[in-house]
Design a protein around this motif. Sequence first.
Motif, PDB file in Angstrom:
ATOM      1  N   VAL A  23       0.696  -1.393  -0.025  1.00 38.54           N
ATOM      2  CA  VAL A  23       0.099   0.003  -0.168  1.00 38.54           C
ATOM      3  C   VAL A  23       0.954   1.137   0.248  1.00 38.54           C
ATOM      4  N   LEU A  24       2.102   1.282   0.750  1.00 37.53           N
ATOM      5  CA  LEU A  24       2.838   2.343   0.894  1.00 37.53           C
ATOM      6  C   LEU A  24       3.520   2.666  -0.233  1.00 37.53           C
ATOM      7  N   ILE A  25       4.047   1.582  -1.001  1.00 38.16           N
ATOM      8  CA  ILE A  25       4.760   1.563  -2.363  1.00 38.16           C
ATOM      9  C   ILE A  25       3.965   2.441  -3.433  1.00 38.16           C
ATOM     10  N   ILE A  26       2.511   1.709  -3.606  1.00 34.49           N
ATOM     11  CA  ILE A  26       1.592   2.340  -4.514  1.00 34.49           C
ATOM     12  C   ILE A  26       1.586   3.711  -4.361  1.00 34.49           C
ATOM     13  N   GLY A  27       1.244   4.014  -2.893  1.00 30.82           N
ATOM     14  CA  GLY A  27       0.908   5.422  -2.637  1.00 30.82           C
ATOM     15  C   GLY A  27       2.056   6.387  -2.859  1.00 30.82           C
ATOM     16  N   THR A  28       3.292   5.828  -2.586  1.00 26.95           N
ATOM     17  CA  THR A  28       4.771   6.727  -2.909  1.00 26.95           C
ATOM     18  C   THR A  28       4.591   7.041  -4.396  1.00 26.95           C
ATOM     19  N   ILE A  29       4.311   5.841  -5.333  1.00 27.87           N
ATOM     20  CA  ILE A  29       4.450   5.997  -6.710  1.00 27.87           C
ATOM     21  C   ILE A  29       3.256   7.217  -7.276  1.00 27.87           C
ATOM     22  N   ILE A  30       2.169   6.710  -6.896  1.00 31.34           N
ATOM     23  CA  ILE A  30       1.141   7.987  -7.256  1.00 31.34           C
ATOM     24  C   ILE A  30       1.326   9.296  -7.022  1.00 31.34           C
ATOM     25  N   ILE A  31       1.860   9.324  -5.531  1.00 24.82           N
ATOM     26  CA  ILE A  31       1.961  10.893  -5.275  1.00 24.82           C
ATOM     27  C   ILE A  31       3.085  11.579  -5.967  1.00 24.82           C
ATOM     28  N   TYR A  32       4.101  10.651  -6.404  1.00 22.83           N
ATOM     29  CA  TYR A  32       5.153  11.197  -7.014  1.00 22.83           C
ATOM     30  C   TYR A  32       4.665  11.468  -8.580  1.00 22.83           C
ATOM     31  N   LYS A  33       3.900  10.802  -9.023  1.00 23.20           N
ATOM     32  CA  LYS A  33       3.417  10.772 -10.425  1.00 23.20           C
ATOM     33  C   LYS A  33       2.266  12.035 -10.448  1.00 23.20           C
ATOM     34  N   GLN A  34       1.652  12.250  -9.274  1.00 23.26           N
ATOM     35  CA  GLN A  34       0.823  13.595  -9.269  1.00 23.26           C
ATOM     36  C   GLN A  34       1.728  14.735  -9.166  1.00 23.26           C
ATOM     37  N   LEU A  35       2.752  14.757  -8.296  1.00 23.88           N
ATOM     38  CA  LEU A  35       3.731  15.826  -8.090  1.00 23.88           C
ATOM     39  C   LEU A  35       4.426  16.233  -9.571  1.00 23.88           C
ATOM     40  N   HIS A  36       4.969  15.230 -10.129  1.00 25.03           N
ATOM     41  CA  HIS A  36       5.394  15.217 -11.656  1.00 25.03           C
ATOM     42  C   HIS A  36       4.471  15.849 -12.586  1.00 25.03           C
ATOM     43  N   PHE A  37       3.342  15.530 -12.599  1.00 24.99           N
ATOM     44  CA  PHE A  37       2.202  15.840 -13.479  1.00 24.99           C
ATOM     45  C   PHE A  37       2.147  17.459 -13.123  1.00 24.99           C
ATOM     46  N   ILE A  38       2.130  17.900 -11.899  1.00 26.28           N
ATOM     47  CA  ILE A  38       2.005  19.574 -11.394  1.00 26.28           C
ATOM     48  C   ILE A  38       3.027  20.073 -12.115  1.00 26.28           C
ATOM     49  N   GLN A  39       4.519  19.542 -11.767  1.00 29.40           N
ATOM     50  CA  GLN A  39       5.693  20.211 -12.432  1.00 29.40           C
ATOM     51  C   GLN A  39       5.620  20.164 -13.907  1.00 29.40           C
ATOM     52  N   THR A  40       4.957  19.371 -14.677  1.00 27.30           N
ATOM     53  CA  THR A  40       5.164  19.622 -15.952  1.00 27.30           C
ATOM     54  C   THR A  40       3.922  19.870 -16.920  1.00 27.30           C
ATOM     55  N   THR A  41       2.711  19.933 -16.430  1.00 25.88           N
ATOM     56  CA  THR A  41       1.796  20.307 -16.904  1.00 25.88           C
ATOM     57  C   THR A  41       1.966  21.766 -17.424  1.00 25.88           C
ATOM     58  N   ASN A  42       1.302  21.910 -18.647  1.00 24.29           N
ATOM     59  CA  ASN A  42       1.400  23.084 -19.012  1.00 24.29           C
ATOM     60  C   ASN A  42       0.278  24.445 -18.227  1.00 24.29           C
ATOM     61  N   LEU A  43       0.757  25.336 -17.619  1.00 22.03           N
ATOM     62  CA  LEU A  43       0.155  26.030 -16.675  1.00 22.03           C
ATOM     63  C   LEU A  43      -0.202  27.186 -17.326  1.00 22.03           C
ATOM     64  N   GLY A  44      -0.132  27.589 -18.567  1.00 20.45           N
ATOM     65  CA  GLY A  44      -0.617  28.514 -19.534  1.00 20.45           C
ATOM     66  C   GLY A  44       0.179  29.977 -19.152  1.00 20.45           C
ATOM     67  N   PHE A  45       1.288  29.671 -18.416  1.00 24.99           N
ATOM     68  CA  PHE A  45       2.450  30.796 -18.063  1.00 24.99           C
ATOM     69  C   PHE A  45       3.720  30.141 -17.800  1.00 24.99           C
ATOM     70  N   ASN A  46       4.732  31.028 -17.747  1.00 28.71           N
ATOM     71  CA  ASN A  46       6.163  30.476 -17.785  1.00 28.71           C
ATOM     72  C   ASN A  46       6.561  30.810 -16.469  1.00 28.71           C
ATOM     73  N   LYS A  47       6.801  29.771 -15.313  1.00 28.03           N
ATOM     74  CA  LYS A  47       7.151  30.310 -14.277  1.00 28.03           C
ATOM     75  C   LYS A  47       8.661  30.417 -14.042  1.00 28.03           C
ATOM     76  N   ASN A  48       9.394  30.035 -14.925  1.00 28.00           N
ATOM     77  CA  ASN A  48      10.858  29.944 -14.811  1.00 28.00           C
ATOM     78  C   ASN A  48      11.437  31.121 -15.068  1.00 28.00           C
ATOM     79  N   GLN A  49      12.439  31.629 -14.161  1.00 34.87           N
ATOM     80  CA  GLN A  49      13.355  32.678 -14.143  1.00 34.87           C
ATOM     81  C   GLN A  49      12.376  34.075 -14.266  1.00 34.87           C
ATOM     82  N   VAL A  50      11.592  34.126 -13.271  1.00 33.04           N
ATOM     83  CA  VAL A  50      10.794  34.999 -12.953  1.00 33.04           C
ATOM     84  C   VAL A  50      11.012  35.651 -11.678  1.00 33.04           C
TER      85      VAL A  50
END
Length: 376
Positions: A23-50
């Motif tokens: 259960v903890l392994i599955i939870g860790t993988i899914i949390i990582y995938k969701q955070l990765h999705f948040i970081q890589t999804t197109n936000l509609g603006f560029n947050k880098n180097q601002v």
Amino acid sequence: NAGFKKNILRSGLVVFQFFTSIVLIIGTIIIYKQLHFIQTTNLGFNKNQVLIIDGSWALNKNDEVFKNEVLELPGVKSATMSGYIPVNSSRSDNTYSRDATMNQKNALSMQTWKVDYDYIGTMGMQIIKGRNFSKDFGIDSSAVILNETAVKVLGFDDPIGNKIYQNFPGQGGSVVKIYTIIGVVKDFHFESLRHNIYPLGLFLKHNNTIMSFKISTADVKTLIIQIKNKWTALAPGMPFSYRFMDEAFNNMYRSERQVEKISITFAILAILIACLGLFGLVTYMAEQRTKEIGIRKVLGASVGQVIGMLSRDFLKLVLIASLIAFPVAWWVMYNWLQDFAYRIKIDWWVFLIAGLIALLIALTTVSFQAIKAAVA
């Protein structure tokens, strides 16, 4: 031997330990995938180097001077003053309508952001219809740029040139302010991905609450020192506070990152405890079946056959733990993901990987002692 095989408590503990681990392994993988999705999804603006300067209102009338002086520094590409940025938590809601007479049916609660000419360009947003604010047009003080969601809610097929109305209470009755739609900006996330994108309007108004600079330099420290020196010269005695937009964005998901770290820690601990339990049990079983192993070897059993005999019962317990853990982990993580309006799908291979990891760990732990017994 009979006592070992029939011990339900012993088997139950092994199942429970690996159930928890899976259960903890599955939870860790899914949390990582969701955070990765948040970081890589197109936000509609560029947050880098601002680079964000908070409290730029302290500059008073020197705000434009400060902005222009910083723009002259090498490594600064553009600058903007505004009341809000896409990673702020505070918002400004006002009510508008597409008709001069407002009622409950046509009223729309919409974010009202005061920006300047350079806001959209500095934030890396995209105009998909119409145009941006421009100094070439003298009427932009009564213009508005809507996001896609606002256009959809208002029901405009072709919004450019249409008007929206805002009612203000006055002494002689309500005062109606009229804004002409000159452009549509592509939807961008101005709150965390837990929330849907709401209607928003950008208005050309002076607001020096926040100053943002798009930078492009490897020597960020030197640039910040130079900006601070100009701040000190124009706003002596006022504190200089800055941050980066990508860091501010990451802070919006601080709790999720803490959950991820806790999940990883507990998963490792649960796996270690399960391995210790398995190691002790397989050692005990090998001692209980020493004579049996000896007879099997005399009769021609190979080392692999002896290892398989000792491992088979434990691997069955891990498989049982997996079958119990999969639906529980899916239910827990499905409900956790419901907090996000924008989220990943729970893929089947996550469960397969977790099950294989548990089997591999169990097999490695059991095999170490099983090989020792088999070659004795």
